[in-house]
Design a protein around this motif. Structure first.
Motif, mmCIF file in Angstrom:
data_model
loop_
_atom_site.group_PDB
_atom_site.id
_atom_site.type_symbol
_atom_site.label_atom_id
_atom_site.label_comp_id
_atom_site.label_asym_id
_atom_site.label_seq_id
_atom_site.Cartn_x
_atom_site.Cartn_y
_atom_site.Cartn_z
ATOM 1 N N LEU A 91 0.850 -1.181 0.000
ATOM 2 C CA LEU A 91 0.000 0.000 0.000
ATOM 3 C C LEU A 91 0.890 1.237 0.000
ATOM 4 O O LEU A 91 1.785 1.357 0.837
ATOM 5 N N MET A 92 0.627 2.135 -0.941
ATOM 6 C CA MET A 92 1.404 3.358 -0.987
ATOM 7 C C MET A 92 0.491 4.531 -0.676
ATOM 8 O O MET A 92 -0.553 4.704 -1.286
ATOM 9 N N HIS A 93 0.926 5.332 0.300
ATOM 10 C CA HIS A 93 0.189 6.529 0.705
ATOM 11 C C HIS A 93 0.953 7.740 0.193
ATOM 12 O O HIS A 93 2.116 7.936 0.537
ATOM 13 N N ILE A 94 0.288 8.558 -0.616
ATOM 14 C CA ILE A 94 0.884 9.801 -1.099
ATOM 15 C C ILE A 94 0.035 10.917 -0.505
ATOM 16 O O ILE A 94 -1.159 11.025 -0.795
ATOM 17 N N MET A 95 0.665 11.729 0.340
ATOM 18 C CA MET A 95 -0.086 12.689 1.135
ATOM 19 C C MET A 95 0.509 14.089 1.038
ATOM 20 O O MET A 95 1.702 14.242 0.773
ATOM 21 N N SER A 96 -0.334 15.076 1.317
ATOM 22 C CA SER A 96 0.157 16.444 1.432
ATOM 23 C C SER A 96 0.908 16.562 2.760
ATOM 24 O O SER A 96 0.708 15.743 3.667
ATOM 25 N N PRO A 97 1.767 17.569 2.912
ATOM 26 C CA PRO A 97 2.507 17.715 4.180
ATOM 27 C C PRO A 97 1.579 17.879 5.394
ATOM 28 O O PRO A 97 1.864 17.356 6.467
#
Length: 182
Positions: A91-97
Motif C-alpha cells: 500500500l502506498m500513501h501519497i499525502m500532502s505535508p
C-alpha cells in the motif's frame, strides 16, 4: 517463512518512482508481522495537487512497465491523500505535508522494519546564459565576426504620368458638340 521478494521489489519501485518525481520523506515500512492488510507500506509526501497526481501517475506507470502490476487507486489529489493498492500486498500513501503531519502513519506502525529513501544529491544547476556565452566564445574564436550590411531598399516608384491624351479627346468632343448645336 514467507518469501517477500516480489512485495519488496514492488515497494522499492514505488519508492524510486516517487523519488523520481521529487516526493519527499519517502518511507517504506515492512508490516508483515503486525498487519494482515499488507506486507509493505510506502509513505511519501507531495507538496501540491499536481505533484500528488504526478507521483501517482509515475508509480502506476513504473509498476506496470517493470512488473506488469496494476494499482487500485483510492482518494484523489484534491483530497490531499491518495492510496495505491499495488498487487494487494503493498500500500502506498501519497499525502500532502498537512495530512502527513496530522495522521503520522509511520508512528502508528511503530514496531516495523523501516527504510527511508534519502533524497538524491542535486547536481548544481547550470544557467543557460552561461552555456550560451561559452558557446558564443568558442564560435567567435573560430570565425571572424561578419559585418552587417544594410539591406538596400527597393527604388521608389515614380508616380505615373497623367494621361493628357484622354483630356484632349474629351475636350475635342465637347468642342465638336458645341459647334454642331449652334
Amino acid at each position: 517463512m514467507i518469501d517477500l521478494s516480489k512485495q519488496q521489489a514492488i515497494a522499492k519501485i514505488c519508492a524510486e518512482a516517487a523519488a523520481g518525481k521529487l516526493a519527499e520523506n519517502i518511507m517504506t515500512l515492512q508490516v508483515t508481522e503486525v498487519s494482515s492488510i499488507a506486507d509493505f507500506f510506502v509513505v511519501a509526501t507531495a507538496n501540491s495537487e499536481p505533484h500528488i497526481r504526478a507521483v501517482v501517475n509515475a508509480v502506476e506507470k513504473e509498476l506496470f512497465q517493470k512488473m506488469r502490476v496494476k494499482c487500485k487507486v483510492d482518494g484523489s489529489a484534491e483530497s490531499q491523500w491518495v492510496l495505491l493498492d499495488c498487487d494487494g500486498t503493498v500500500l502506498m500513501h501519497i499525502m500532502s505535508p498537512e495530512f502527513r503531519a496530522k495522521f503520522q502513519l509511520e508512528n502508528l506502525w511503530g514496531d516495523t522494519v523501516r527504510s527511508e529513501k534519502k533524497p538524491a544529491a542535486k547536481k548544481p544547476a547550470v544557467r543557460k546564459t552561461a552555456v550560451k556565452k561559452a558557446a558564443e566564445e568558442t564560435t567567435a574564436e573560430k570565425k571572424p565576426a561578419a559585418k552587417k550590411v544594410a539591406a538596400k531598399k527597393p527604388a521608389a516608384k515614380k508616380p505615373a504620368a497623367k494621361k493628357t491624351v484622354a483630356k484632349k479627346t474629351i475636350a475635342k468632343k465637347t468642342v465638336a458638340k458645341k459647334e454642331t448645336s449652334k
